[in-house]
Motif scaffolding. Sequence first.
Motif, PDB file in Angstrom:
ATOM      1  N   ALA A  26      -4.652   6.392  -3.930  1.00 37.69           N
ATOM      2  CA  ALA A  26      -5.057   7.444  -2.996  1.00 37.69           C
ATOM      3  C   ALA A  26      -3.978   7.735  -1.964  1.00 37.69           C
ATOM      4  N   LEU A  27      -3.227   6.702  -1.560  1.00 35.52           N
ATOM      5  CA  LEU A  27      -2.250   6.879  -0.490  1.00 35.52           C
ATOM      6  C   LEU A  27      -0.935   7.477  -0.978  1.00 35.52           C
ATOM      7  N   SER A  28      -0.533   7.187  -2.220  1.00 37.53           N
ATOM      8  CA  SER A  28       0.762   7.668  -2.715  1.00 37.53           C
ATOM      9  C   SER A  28       0.903   9.188  -2.659  1.00 37.53           C
ATOM     10  N   PRO A  29      -0.116   9.963  -3.070  1.00 39.15           N
ATOM     11  CA  PRO A  29       0.062  11.424  -3.000  1.00 39.15           C
ATOM     12  C   PRO A  29      -0.344  12.034  -1.665  1.00 39.15           C
ATOM     13  N   THR A  30      -0.863  11.246  -0.732  1.00 43.94           N
ATOM     14  CA  THR A  30      -1.348  11.795   0.534  1.00 43.94           C
ATOM     15  C   THR A  30      -0.536  11.313   1.735  1.00 43.94           C
ATOM     16  N   LEU A  31      -0.562  10.003   1.985  1.00 45.29           N
ATOM     17  CA  LEU A  31       0.141   9.455   3.143  1.00 45.29           C
ATOM     18  C   LEU A  31       1.649   9.383   2.920  1.00 45.29           C
TER      19      LEU A  31
ATOM     20  N   ARG B 246       4.031  12.429   3.628  1.00 43.11           N
ATOM     21  CA  ARG B 246       4.196  12.725   5.053  1.00 43.11           C
ATOM     22  C   ARG B 246       5.201  11.774   5.687  1.00 43.11           C
TER      23      ARG B 246
ATOM     24  N   ARG C   9       7.127  15.413  -4.151  1.00 44.31           N
ATOM     25  CA  ARG C   9       5.669  15.438  -4.190  1.00 44.31           C
ATOM     26  C   ARG C   9       5.164  15.100  -5.598  1.00 44.31           C
TER      27      ARG C   9
ATOM     28  N   VAL D 288       2.851  11.817  -6.708  1.00 42.23           N
ATOM     29  CA  VAL D 288       1.581  11.947  -7.435  1.00 42.23           C
ATOM     30  C   VAL D 288       1.645  11.153  -8.742  1.00 42.23           C
TER      31      VAL D 288
ATOM     32  N   SER E  13       2.122   1.540  -2.273  1.00 38.24           N
ATOM     33  CA  SER E  13       2.109   2.991  -2.101  1.00 38.24           C
ATOM     34  C   SER E  13       3.354   3.489  -1.387  1.00 38.24           C
TER      35      SER E  13
END
Length: 476
Positions: free
Chosen positions: A302-307, A310, A125, A129, A359
Motif C-alpha cells: 500500500a505504501l510503495s505507490p502512495t507514500l 511523495r 511512479r 507501483v 516500501s
Amino acid sequence: MLFVLCGAIFLEGIDVAMLNVALPSIRADLGMSTGELQWVMSAYVVGYGGFMLLGGRAADLFGRRRMFLLWLTVFLLFSGLGGFAEDGNTLIVARFVTGVAAAFMTPAGLSIITTGFAEGPQRDRALLVYSGTAAGGFSIGLVVGGLLTSADWRWVFFAPVVLSFLILVAALALIPKSERPDRTGQRVDVLGALTVTGAIVLLVFAVERAAHTGVGQTLGTLAAGFALLIVFVLTERRAAAPLVRLGIFRSGPLVRANLAALLFSGGFFGFQFIAVLYLQELRGWSTVQTSLALLVIGIDAALSPTLTPRLVNRFGNARVIFGGLVLAVLSYALFLPVGDDWTYAAMFPSLITLGLAFSLAYGPLTIVATEGIDEEEQGLAGGLLYTSFQFGAALGLSTVTAVNVAATAEGGSAKALLDGYHAALLVPLIAAALAALISAFGLRDRPGATADDAQRTAPVAAEGAAESAETAEAAR
C-alpha cells in the motif's frame, strides 16, 4: 500495459510465497527427505539467479514482448507440471525450469516498463507501483498458500496456472507490439552466456548448499564458480558484441543499487526464514497463524505507490533508499532480543517497521539501477538488479541457516533453539547495516531528481512550443 506487467510480477511473488508455506505438506505426501525438500526451493533460486543476466540480454536482442510472452507460457506449463508431480525429482525439475522461465520473463517485463514510460516522474511512479505489486504478491501468497495447502498442496501449483493464463491473454491484447530489434553486427555472445550462467549457477549452488555439505565441497564449488567468472570477464573484454558491456559498471548509482539490493534481499529473506522457524518450531503456531502474523510486512504494497513517490519527489531516491535501509537495521535490532514468551504485540513494531523499510528501499533501488541507462541496455540493467536480489536471497538464507545450526546446542530445548535464533538474527542486522553504509555514498547525488528533471526539460518544452507556433504561422 502496466496492469499486465504488475500481474506478472505479482504472479512471481505469490508463487514463491505459497510454496514456502506448502513445503511440510509436500514432504509428508511425497516422502521427501530434508535435503530433497530443500532442493524444491533451491532449484528455483538456481534457475532464476543463474539465467537472469542471459534473460535480460535476450530481451534486448530478441524483443521484450516476445520474450515476455514466450517465457510466461513456459512458466504456466511447468507450474502445472509441479502440481501433477508424483515424486520429488519431477517436482525439483519443474521448479528449476519455472525459475529459468522467471529469469527471462521478469527482466523483459521490467524493461518494457523502463522503455515504455519516459524517464522521470512518470517512469518512477510506474516502477513504484510495480515494486509494490511484487511485494503485495509475496505477502498475499503467505496467506493464500496457507489456505490452499489446508485443502491440498497441489493447488499451490495449479493456482498460478490459472493466473498465468489470464495474464497471458491480457498481455496479448494490451502489451503493444514493437519493431524487431536491429541486431546488425550484434551476434549472440554464446561463450559469454555459457560462462556467466555457469558461474552464477555454481555460486548460487555453493551458497545454497553451504549449510548442508562439507567445507571442502563448498570451497571447490565456489572456486569453480569464480574461475568461470574470470573467464567471463576476459571474454567480455574481447567480444565485439558482449553479453554484458563491462562499461555499464562505470555507473556509480547502478553499482551501489545492486550491492545494496543484494545485502537488503539477503537480510530480508534471512530474517523471514528465522521468524517462521521461531513461530512454528518454538511457539507452535500453525501455518495459517504464522502467515497472518507476517502479513503486516505487506504494508509496503500500500505504501510503495502512495507514500514512497511523495518522499522521492521531496528528498530524492538516494535519501529515501538510505532511510529505508536504516529502518531495516532498526527492525532487526528490535527483534534481536526475542524471547520464548513474546506476545504478538511485542513483535509487531519490528514487523511493521520492516514493511515500511521495504516500501522505501525496494522501489527506489529499482529506479536507480535502471536510471540513465541506454534503452538498448534496459533489459541488461534489469537482469543485473534481479540477479543481485536472487543471489542475495540465496546468500541470506544459507548464511542464517549455517549460523543457526552452528549456534543451536544438541537436545532441541527451547533455550537451545532460542540461542540459535539469536545468533542467526545478527546476520540480517549486519547485512542491512552494510547496505545502509554503501547507500550513504549516494547521498551526495542530487536530492531532487524529479525537480531537476522538470527544470531541465522546461526549456526544451518551451522551445518545442515555439517551433510549433512558428510552423503553424508558416502554414497559415
